[in-house]
Write a protein that holds these residues in place. Structure first.
Motif, PDB file in Angstrom:
ATOM      1  N   MET A 325       0.803  -1.224   0.000  1.00  0.00           N
ATOM      2  CA  MET A 325       0.000   0.000   0.000  1.00  0.00           C
ATOM      3  C   MET A 325       0.831   1.266   0.000  1.00  0.00           C
ATOM      4  O   MET A 325       1.921   1.327   0.531  1.00  0.00           O
ATOM      5  N   ASP A 326       0.250   2.252  -0.650  1.00  0.00           N
ATOM      6  CA  ASP A 326       0.884   3.554  -0.841  1.00  0.00           C
ATOM      7  C   ASP A 326       0.408   4.473   0.280  1.00  0.00           C
ATOM      8  O   ASP A 326      -0.794   4.685   0.443  1.00  0.00           O
ATOM      9  N   MET A 327       1.347   5.022   1.061  1.00  0.00           N
ATOM     10  CA  MET A 327       0.976   5.831   2.221  1.00  0.00           C
ATOM     11  C   MET A 327       0.805   7.315   1.881  1.00  0.00           C
ATOM     12  O   MET A 327       0.476   8.122   2.769  1.00  0.00           O
ATOM     13  N   ASN A 351       8.504  -0.331   1.278  1.00  0.00           N
ATOM     14  CA  ASN A 351       8.615  -0.921  -0.051  1.00  0.00           C
ATOM     15  C   ASN A 351       8.192   0.098  -1.108  1.00  0.00           C
ATOM     16  O   ASN A 351       7.288   0.885  -0.863  1.00  0.00           O
ATOM     17  N   ARG A 352       8.840   0.059  -2.244  1.00  0.00           N
ATOM     18  CA  ARG A 352       8.347   0.914  -3.326  1.00  0.00           C
ATOM     19  C   ARG A 352       7.025   0.365  -3.845  1.00  0.00           C
ATOM     20  O   ARG A 352       6.792  -0.839  -3.822  1.00  0.00           O
ATOM     21  N   VAL A 353       6.178   1.264  -4.283  1.00  0.00           N
ATOM     22  CA  VAL A 353       4.966   0.851  -4.983  1.00  0.00           C
ATOM     23  C   VAL A 353       5.228   1.084  -6.465  1.00  0.00           C
ATOM     24  O   VAL A 353       6.126   1.856  -6.812  1.00  0.00           O
ATOM     25  N   PRO A 354       4.479   0.440  -7.374  1.00  0.00           N
ATOM     26  CA  PRO A 354       4.709   0.666  -8.809  1.00  0.00           C
ATOM     27  C   PRO A 354       4.629   2.162  -9.148  1.00  0.00           C
ATOM     28  O   PRO A 354       3.764   2.865  -8.633  1.00  0.00           O
ATOM     29  N   LYS A 362      13.722   5.268   0.866  1.00  0.00           N
ATOM     30  CA  LYS A 362      12.633   5.975   1.578  1.00  0.00           C
ATOM     31  C   LYS A 362      11.396   6.023   0.690  1.00  0.00           C
ATOM     32  O   LYS A 362      10.941   7.091   0.284  1.00  0.00           O
ATOM     33  N   PRO A 363      10.840   4.870   0.393  1.00  0.00           N
ATOM     34  CA  PRO A 363       9.761   4.796  -0.602  1.00  0.00           C
ATOM     35  C   PRO A 363       8.400   5.196  -0.056  1.00  0.00           C
ATOM     36  O   PRO A 363       8.258   5.478   1.142  1.00  0.00           O
ATOM     37  N   SER A 364       7.399   5.168  -0.917  1.00  0.00           N
ATOM     38  CA  SER A 364       6.049   5.588  -0.545  1.00  0.00           C
ATOM     39  C   SER A 364       5.236   4.513   0.157  1.00  0.00           C
ATOM     40  O   SER A 364       4.259   4.825   0.841  1.00  0.00           O
ATOM     41  N   GLY A 365       5.622   3.253  -0.046  1.00  0.00           N
ATOM     42  CA  GLY A 365       4.726   2.187   0.378  1.00  0.00           C
ATOM     43  C   GLY A 365       5.241   1.317   1.506  1.00  0.00           C
ATOM     44  O   GLY A 365       6.397   1.405   1.930  1.00  0.00           O
ATOM     45  N   ILE A 366       4.325   0.486   2.018  1.00  0.00           N
ATOM     46  CA  ILE A 366       4.723  -0.608   2.894  1.00  0.00           C
ATOM     47  C   ILE A 366       4.156  -1.906   2.330  1.00  0.00           C
ATOM     48  O   ILE A 366       3.195  -1.905   1.559  1.00  0.00           O
ATOM     49  N   ARG A 367       4.793  -2.991   2.731  1.00  0.00           N
ATOM     50  CA  ARG A 367       4.390  -4.314   2.282  1.00  0.00           C
ATOM     51  C   ARG A 367       4.092  -5.141   3.522  1.00  0.00           C
ATOM     52  O   ARG A 367       4.901  -5.193   4.450  1.00  0.00           O
TER      53      ARG A 367
END
Ligand code: PLP
Length: 439
Positions: A325-327, A351-354, A362-367
């Motif tokens: 998911m994208d936060m 985690n990065r999102v597509p 420092k990505p937008s998402g978590i897994r």
């Protein structure tokens, strides 16, 4: 002076020999009990698996394969490896199985070594779109030594972009086409990949590292009838020891076996082989089928509960054990969310999102994923509670009016609630005292 023979069983336990290591293991034992572990590649191996994994089989060298070893004394080891191979064939319906890869990445590397040559073109799902490093990423040997072409997912649906797969396959005519991933929440259409790959003369490999337990239990379609080679880890949803396996058609058996040994590895880890055999036996039980069903049911309940609370799920939901998911719409990065959750007793990975504009560190998402929490018996009620906590954590983290200390107090409160829930769900394989407290 008379020599004193020290017999190992007398010399003492781990606690006696090395209290420093023992103390760390105990602390990790408590952590695994007290935290809600949502990293989708992690699990709780059973006591039986751990016992085999920590057995005296670790003392034996066995280079080669059953019946064709380079060392003597293999009577029992050959039995265990044959048993493991037979069980894997039965569970997955495979023609040939190699159970010696040390882990998932070495299993994939063996495919490259066995089935193509450096400089050949290989194709896989991009890391940034949910693929694995070993599917041709630049920083991995799979991208360094081979000409790597990467496909992705569609921006709108979050699902594999098969038009792109087809176009790239036709243009580049890869020697190997990898499918499967490490952050992909949907069913993988293995038949479609096989059709595309075979139409351009590629060998098609399905990497089911994450979903092997779901495939074993029939909760995700099997790639075995469609593709040429299947690689997997054994320690994720399959709930075995840390290890790898390669399943393949008979025509590739020799090349794969030679790539694993002597191409890449020396002696197999026999204690791991035994533990894989145990995990495969467990995977044929009715209980494991129910477990795999519950993994997916929990992931879908959690996904729905998160959606209701406004979380932006990649692809809109999940078909398997995993949610990405994208936060961004919550006003924080995935990195910040992962740290805040960790401070609250809930462990996941950023985690990065597509199509993520942010960098991998420092990505937008978590897994998140449900294999471990399902192993300890969490069900629908706990998924609702979990979504509630995650929502609270996101709100606290995004609230700029809060001082750092106020935030910490909120996280501490949630941590206490998380611990209380975890206390009701002892996990397989962990060490507890007579009163059910983790040692
Ligand atoms: C985890 C994973 C691997 C690598 O496994 P390791 O045991 O960490 O080397 C390979 N492929 C996929 C798709 C994975 O998810």
């Amino acid at each position: 002076m008379e020599a004193v023979a020290v017999r190992p069983e007398v010399a003492g336990t781990l606690a006696a020999v090395d209290p420093e290591v023992e103390t760390i293991i105990r602390a990790e034992n408590r952590r695994q009990h007290n935290k809600i572990r949502l990293i989708p590649s992690e699990n709780y191996a059973s006591q039986a698996v751990l016992e085999a994994s920590g057995s005296i089989l670790t003392n034996k060298y066995s280079e080669g394969y059953a019946g064709a070893r380079y060392y003597e004394g293999q009577r029992e080891i050959d039995k265990i490896e044959r048993l493991c191979v037979e069980r894997a064939k039965e569970v997955f319906g495979a023609e040939h199985v190699n159970v010696q890869p040390y882990s998932g990445s070495p299993a994939n590397q063996a495919v490259y070594v066995g089935l193509c040559a450096p400089g050949d073109t290989v194709m896989g799902l991009a890391l940034a779109h949910g693929g694995h490093l070993t599917h041709g990423d630049r920083v991995s040997i799979s991208g360094m030594h081979y000409k790597s072409v990467q496909y992705g997912v569609c921006r709108d649906s979050g699902e594999i972009d098969f038009d792109q797969v087809e176009a790239l396959a036709k243009e580049h005519r890869p020697k190997l086409l990898f499918c499967g991933g490490t952050a992909y929440p949907r069913i993988v259409d293995f038949a479609r990949f096989a059709e595309i790959g075979h139409s351009v003369g590629a060998i098609v490999i399905a990497d089911i590292a994450h979903i092997a337990g779901l495939v074993a239990a029939g909760m995700h379609p099997s790639p075995v009838p469609h593709v040429d080679v299947v690689t997997t880890t054994t320690h994720k949803s399959l709930r075995g020891p840390r290890g790898g396996m390669i399943l393949c058609r008979a025509q590739y058996a020799d090349a794969i076996d030679k790539a694993v040994f002597p191409g890449l590895q020396g002696g197999p880890h026999n204690s791991t082989t035994a533990a894989i055999a145990v995990a495969l036996k467990e995977a044929t039980s009715e209980e494991f089928k129910l477990y795999a069903q519950q993994i997916v049911a929990n992931a879908q309940t959690l996904a729905a509960a998160l959606s209701v609370r406004g979380f932006a799920l990649s692809s809109g939901g999940t078909d398997n054990h995993l949610i990405l998911m994208d936060m961004t719409n919550k006003g924080i990065t995935g990195y910040a969310m992962a740290k805040a959750l960790d401070a609250s007793g809930i462990v996941c990975n950023f985690n990065r999102v597509p199509f993520d504009p942010r960098p991998a560190r420092k990505p937008s998402g978590i897994r998140i994923g449900t294999p471990a929490i399902t192993s300890r018996g969490f069900g629908a009620e706990e998924m609702e509670q979990l979504a509630e906590w995650m929502d609270r954590v996101a709100q606290v983290r995004a609230n700029k009016a809060l001082e750092l200390d106020d935030r910490k107090a909120e996280y501490a409160e949630i941590t206490t609630e998380v611990r209380a829930l975890c206390a009701r769900f002892p996990a397989p394989g962990l060490l507890y005292d007579g009163g059910g407290k983790p040692l």
